[in-house]
Design an enzyme around this catalytic site. Structure first.
Site, PDB file in Angstrom:
ATOM      1  N   CYS A  54      32.846 -44.839 -43.464  1.00 13.30           N
ATOM      2  CA  CYS A  54      33.990 -44.107 -42.935  1.00 13.30           C
ATOM      3  C   CYS A  54      35.245 -44.567 -43.682  1.00 13.30           C
ATOM      4  O   CYS A  54      35.523 -45.761 -43.756  1.00 13.30           O
ATOM      5  CB  CYS A  54      34.129 -44.380 -41.441  1.00 13.30           C
ATOM      6  SG  CYS A  54      35.601 -43.630 -40.697  1.00 13.30           S
ATOM      7  N   CYS A  57      37.745 -46.498 -41.123  1.00  2.92           N
ATOM      8  CA  CYS A  57      37.497 -47.828 -40.542  1.00  2.92           C
ATOM      9  C   CYS A  57      36.468 -48.671 -41.280  1.00  2.92           C
ATOM     10  O   CYS A  57      36.296 -49.844 -40.961  1.00  2.92           O
ATOM     11  CB  CYS A  57      37.097 -47.692 -39.070  1.00  2.92           C
ATOM     12  SG  CYS A  57      35.414 -47.076 -38.817  1.00  2.92           S
ATOM     13  N   CYS A  72      26.366 -26.249 -50.614  1.00  5.48           N
ATOM     14  CA  CYS A  72      27.277 -25.684 -49.612  1.00  5.48           C
ATOM     15  C   CYS A  72      28.741 -25.999 -49.913  1.00  5.48           C
ATOM     16  O   CYS A  72      29.632 -25.449 -49.288  1.00  5.48           O
ATOM     17  CB  CYS A  72      26.911 -26.179 -48.210  1.00  5.48           C
ATOM     18  SG  CYS A  72      27.272 -27.930 -47.935  1.00  5.48           S
ATOM     19  N   CYS A 103      32.752 -40.475 -36.503  1.00  8.82           N
ATOM     20  CA  CYS A 103      32.429 -41.893 -36.661  1.00  8.82           C
ATOM     21  C   CYS A 103      32.402 -42.508 -35.268  1.00  8.82           C
ATOM     22  O   CYS A 103      33.352 -42.358 -34.496  1.00  8.82           O
ATOM     23  CB  CYS A 103      33.479 -42.576 -37.525  1.00  8.82           C
ATOM     24  SG  CYS A 103      33.301 -44.369 -37.594  1.00  8.82           S
ATOM     25  N   CYS A 106      35.448 -45.348 -34.828  1.00 13.88           N
ATOM     26  CA  CYS A 106      36.872 -45.006 -34.704  1.00 13.88           C
ATOM     27  C   CYS A 106      37.119 -43.577 -34.239  1.00 13.88           C
ATOM     28  O   CYS A 106      38.260 -43.163 -34.084  1.00 13.88           O
ATOM     29  CB  CYS A 106      37.601 -45.270 -36.012  1.00 13.88           C
ATOM     30  SG  CYS A 106      37.170 -44.152 -37.368  1.00 13.88           S
ATOM     31  N   HIS A 109      36.926 -37.622 -37.419  1.00 14.20           N
ATOM     32  CA  HIS A 109      36.129 -36.446 -37.753  1.00 14.20           C
ATOM     33  C   HIS A 109      35.522 -36.621 -39.143  1.00 14.20           C
ATOM     34  O   HIS A 109      36.213 -36.972 -40.095  1.00 14.20           O
ATOM     35  CB  HIS A 109      37.033 -35.203 -37.740  1.00 14.20           C
ATOM     36  CG  HIS A 109      36.371 -33.964 -38.231  1.00 14.20           C
ATOM     37  ND1 HIS A 109      35.503 -33.241 -37.448  1.00 14.20           N
ATOM     38  CD2 HIS A 109      36.451 -33.320 -39.417  1.00 14.20           C
ATOM     39  CE1 HIS A 109      35.080 -32.180 -38.139  1.00 14.20           C
ATOM     40  NE2 HIS A 109      35.637 -32.222 -39.338  1.00 14.20           N
ATOM     41  N   HIS A 112      30.253 -31.628 -39.799  1.00 15.17           N
ATOM     42  CA  HIS A 112      29.375 -30.989 -38.813  1.00 15.17           C
ATOM     43  C   HIS A 112      27.923 -31.165 -39.221  1.00 15.17           C
ATOM     44  O   HIS A 112      27.634 -31.406 -40.395  1.00 15.17           O
ATOM     45  CB  HIS A 112      29.705 -29.496 -38.694  1.00 15.17           C
ATOM     46  CG  HIS A 112      31.038 -29.239 -38.079  1.00 15.17           C
ATOM     47  ND1 HIS A 112      32.202 -29.233 -38.826  1.00 15.17           N
ATOM     48  CD2 HIS A 112      31.403 -29.026 -36.791  1.00 15.17           C
ATOM     49  CE1 HIS A 112      33.222 -29.008 -38.022  1.00 15.17           C
ATOM     50  NE2 HIS A 112      32.773 -28.878 -36.794  1.00 15.17           N
ATOM     51  N   ASP A 120      14.259 -28.476 -47.506  1.00 15.49           N
ATOM     52  CA  ASP A 120      13.053 -29.288 -47.633  1.00 15.49           C
ATOM     53  C   ASP A 120      13.418 -30.767 -47.514  1.00 15.49           C
ATOM     54  O   ASP A 120      13.432 -31.504 -48.502  1.00 15.49           O
ATOM     55  CB  ASP A 120      12.366 -28.991 -48.967  1.00 15.49           C
ATOM     56  CG  ASP A 120      11.031 -29.694 -49.089  1.00 15.49           C
ATOM     57  OD1 ASP A 120      10.447 -30.070 -48.052  1.00 15.49           O
ATOM     58  OD2 ASP A 120      10.572 -29.879 -50.236  1.00 15.49           O
ATOM     59  N   ARG A 126      21.224 -30.802 -41.734  1.00 18.00           N
ATOM     60  CA  ARG A 126      22.205 -30.931 -42.825  1.00 18.00           C
ATOM     61  C   ARG A 126      23.497 -31.463 -42.239  1.00 18.00           C
ATOM     62  O   ARG A 126      24.220 -30.750 -41.561  1.00 18.00           O
ATOM     63  CB  ARG A 126      22.444 -29.592 -43.520  1.00 18.00           C
ATOM     64  CG  ARG A 126      23.523 -29.669 -44.609  1.00 18.00           C
ATOM     65  CD  ARG A 126      23.626 -28.379 -45.401  1.00 18.00           C
ATOM     66  NE  ARG A 126      23.920 -27.229 -44.581  1.00 18.00           N
ATOM     67  CZ  ARG A 126      25.150 -26.740 -44.356  1.00 18.00           C
ATOM     68  NH1 ARG A 126      26.206 -27.316 -44.889  1.00 18.00           N
ATOM     69  NH2 ARG A 126      25.312 -25.665 -43.610  1.00 18.00           N
ATOM     70  N   CYS A 128      26.855 -32.020 -42.969  1.00 16.19           N
ATOM     71  CA  CYS A 128      27.815 -31.486 -43.924  1.00 16.19           C
ATOM     72  C   CYS A 128      29.117 -32.269 -43.723  1.00 16.19           C
ATOM     73  O   CYS A 128      29.826 -32.061 -42.741  1.00 16.19           O
ATOM     74  CB  CYS A 128      27.992 -29.999 -43.643  1.00 16.19           C
ATOM     75  SG  CYS A 128      29.083 -29.155 -44.778  1.00 16.19           S
TER      76      CYS A 128
END
Length: 141
Positions: A54, A57, A72, A103, A106, A109, A112, A120, A126, A128
């Site tokens: 992160c 933190c 993506c 996280c 802390c 964000h 998602h 596979d 996933r 992301c």
């Protein structure tokens, strides 16, 4: 299993402290649940072995051996580190139901997680994740 989203963050700082420590883009993504533009992040195409932590933190979140090419526009991982590194919670902010990834240490964000997309991978998940939410510690040579 992930910790509850309602649990208190272990790292608690005022918004003023976060603003002083993070760049404007980092603050927007990590503390305001923003998103960096696709295909612009530092780690989107990185193949370096190591551990992703992160950026806010320093908590270890993902390993490079779980990163995969999803095309993506953001770094994608099929699982976070074992244990309780992340929190997953429902996000309906964009008029749809998604699962936000935070996280656990802390409550910043990260991005998602999406399921059932047919990649596979061992988990068919996933994660992301915004590059700006992460810091890569390369594996020692």
């Amino acid at each position: 299993m992930t910790p509850e989203a309602g649990a208190a963050a272990k790292v608690a700082k005022s918004e003023q402290e976060w603003r002083a420590e993070l760049s404007p883009q980092e603050y927007h993504v990590l503390r305001e649940a923003g998103t960096e533009r696709p295909f612009t992040g530092e780690y989107t195409d990185t193949k370096t072995e190591g551990v992703y932590s992160c950026r806010a933190c320093g908590t270890e979140l993902f390993r490079s051996d779980t990163k995969f090419e999803s095309h993506c526009g953001w770094p994608s991982f099929f699982t976070p580190l074992a244990g309780e590194a992340v929190i997953e919670r429902t996000d309906t902010a964009m008029g749809m139901s998604r699962t936000e990834v935070l996280c656990a240490n802390c409550h910043s964000h990260l991005g998602h997680v999406f399921a059932g997309e047919g990649y596979d991978t061992p988990t068919d998940l996933r994660y992301c994740i915004n590059s700006v939410s992460l810091k890569l510690e390369p594996k020692p040579a």
